[in-house]
Design a protein around this motif. Structure first.
Motif, PDB file in Angstrom:
ATOM      1  N   ASN A  93     -32.113 -21.461  36.424  1.00 15.53           N
ATOM      2  CA  ASN A  93     -31.056 -20.463  36.217  1.00 15.53           C
ATOM      3  C   ASN A  93     -30.449 -20.091  37.560  1.00 15.53           C
ATOM      4  OD1 ASN A  93     -29.367 -18.622  34.975  1.00 15.53           O
ATOM      5  ND2 ASN A  93     -31.006 -17.626  33.812  1.00 15.53           N
ATOM      6  N   GLU A 108     -37.280 -16.560  32.575  1.00 16.63           N
ATOM      7  CA  GLU A 108     -36.293 -17.586  32.893  1.00 16.63           C
ATOM      8  C   GLU A 108     -34.871 -17.053  32.892  1.00 16.63           C
ATOM      9  OE1 GLU A 108     -35.034 -21.912  31.027  1.00 16.63           O
ATOM     10  OE2 GLU A 108     -37.156 -21.337  31.023  1.00 16.63           O
ATOM     11  N   ASN A 109     -34.680 -15.907  32.248  1.00 14.13           N
ATOM     12  CA  ASN A 109     -33.318 -15.371  32.100  1.00 14.13           C
ATOM     13  C   ASN A 109     -33.265 -13.901  32.506  1.00 14.13           C
ATOM     14  OD1 ASN A 109     -31.865 -17.703  30.647  1.00 14.13           O
ATOM     15  ND2 ASN A 109     -33.683 -17.403  29.359  1.00 14.13           N
TER      16      ASN A 109
END
Length: 415
Positions: free
Chosen positions: A132, A233-234
């Motif tokens: 990301n 992850e986000n």
């Protein structure tokens, strides 16, 4: 032949006299910061993982499990396997332009790339992947070297290029041509430069990133940038919290953040983690400083004799038993300190070129020196459970704790 040699000698001597007469009082030696530039297109595509490379200029260190991440200022991160502290080894280099800080949680590494936040999956250390990139979320994360006299910023093409860092060199220049008004020059540059079950790592006292439970706090020169990383992850970019001027470092204890700045120490409440709120501040004048906390005391190093403003260096010990009213209790002179750390009764101070100093801090009114490792350049420390890590000038040192001192167990050159 003898006449020719004599003539050459006279001409050379005349040149020296002429040079000295011209140079007399008109020139001075300055530390000049020159921009490291990259096109914006290349900047977006530059992140990569490559084989180990030599280090030119060491930065901050971060520990996660058996791995040590060493920042190469403005270039990226060296990855070391430290499963055997007596014989660490390089295993990779992560290219991240403009990087100065990292933090890790649950096998996800968060790194700054100027104003972008990069997320990398390090679950397979031999196959690190970028998962990301949050663009322009570290809005004021423009790092300038303070200990310089001149910035060469005039020829930067802000439309097409991005400044990923600075290199400093010494140059002799005409005094009358040097713009000595640092504050004006700095303003122009700024106007142009637009604890839970998941394991986390540990940074040193000079860190600007700090993970606390499900939140990542990243300080820039003015703000606390807040990210919710419940979904590792986000990350979610939340509202920034304005914290003042010249913020440099961040340290966490429980529901409190301690920010080190050129002007003082700021204490924030994060019991509502998405919205840090100011509790109190301790002002110490103007100097470069980090802060660490243990029990009822905060330990702050101040480094003077540079663009940070102060003329003297020292260790300040601040009583924070009343968190709303911190008070100075003792000052100890230092030569040029950078990072520091605490472990049980021991206090570790990286006093720049004066070496690593180790104190018994049982009585803060009368620190007792236990060790002094001289003739080494020191930058920052991480006191781990079983050993102490210290980064110097392209060298990683590791020490074991003894009852009344520490002992060197390995030295690893990073160049």
């Amino acid at each position: 032949m003898r006449r020719t040699i004599l003539l050459m000698f006279m001409l050379t001597a005349l040149g020296f006299v002429s040079c000295n007469e011209e140079d007399d009082g008109k020139y001075a030696e300055y530390l000049v910061a020159k921009p490291l530039k990259m096109s914006k297109a290349d900047f977006k595509a530059a992140i990569d993982v490559i084989a180990p490379i030599p280090m030119d200029e060491s930065g901050k260190i971060y520990v996660y499990g058996d791995y040590i991440f060493v920042n190469e200022k403005y270039k990226g991160v060296h990855v070391l396997d430290n499963s055997d502290p007596k014989a660490p080894k390089k295993i990779a280099f992560i290219k991240i332009p403009g990087n100065v800080d990292v933090s890790v949680k649950g096998n996800y590494l968060y790194a700054d790339s100027i104003t972008d936040l990069i997320v990398l999956d390090i679950s397979d250390i031999n196959n690190i992947k970028t998962v990301n990139r949050l663009e322009n979320v570290l809005r004021d994360n423009v790092i300038f070297p303070f200990e310089v006299d001149i910035y060469e910023w005039q020829d930067i093409d802000y439309e097409n290029d991005i400044v990923i860092g600075w290199e400093t060199v010494k140059e002799r220049r005409l005094i009358e041509e040097v713009q000595v008004d640092f504050s004006r020059e700095f303003d122009v540059m700024l106007a142009n430069a637009a604890q839970n079950s998941t394991p986390t790592g540990q940074g040193g006292s000079l860190a600007r990133f700090k993970i606390v439970n499900d939140y990542l706090y990243a300080v820039d020169s003015h703000n606390i940038n807040v990210f919710n990383i419940e979904d590792l992850e986000n990350p979610k970019d939340l509202d920034d919290v304005y914290a003042g001027f010249d913020i440099e470092t961040i340290f966490n204890r429980g529901d409190q953040l301690f920010l080190g700045s050129m002007r003082g120490m700021y204490i924030y409440d994060i019991s509502s983690p998405a919205t840090p709120s100011l509790i109190s501040e301790f002002e110490h004048g103007t100097a470069c400083d980090p802060v660490v906390v243990d029990g009822d005391y905060a330990y702050v190093t101040l480094r003077g004799g540079n663009m940070c403003g102060a003329t003297e260096s020292g260790l300040f010990i601040v009583d924070i038993s009343d968190i709303s009213n911190p008070e100075l209790v003792k000052t100890y002179p230092m030569d040029g300190p950078y990072g520091l750390g605490v472990k049980d009764e021991k206090l570790f101070v990286c006093d720049g070129s004066s070496g690593l100093k180790v104190y018994d801090k049982t009585n803060v009114q009368n620190l007792v020196q236990l060790n002094h490792f001289k003739d080494i350049d020191t930058f920052d420390v991480i006191p781990l459970e079983d050993n102490l890590l210290m980064i110097g000038e392209e060298v990683l040192y590791q020490y074991e704790y003894l009852e009344n001192k520490i002992r060197l167990i390995s030295t690893f050159k990073l160049d």
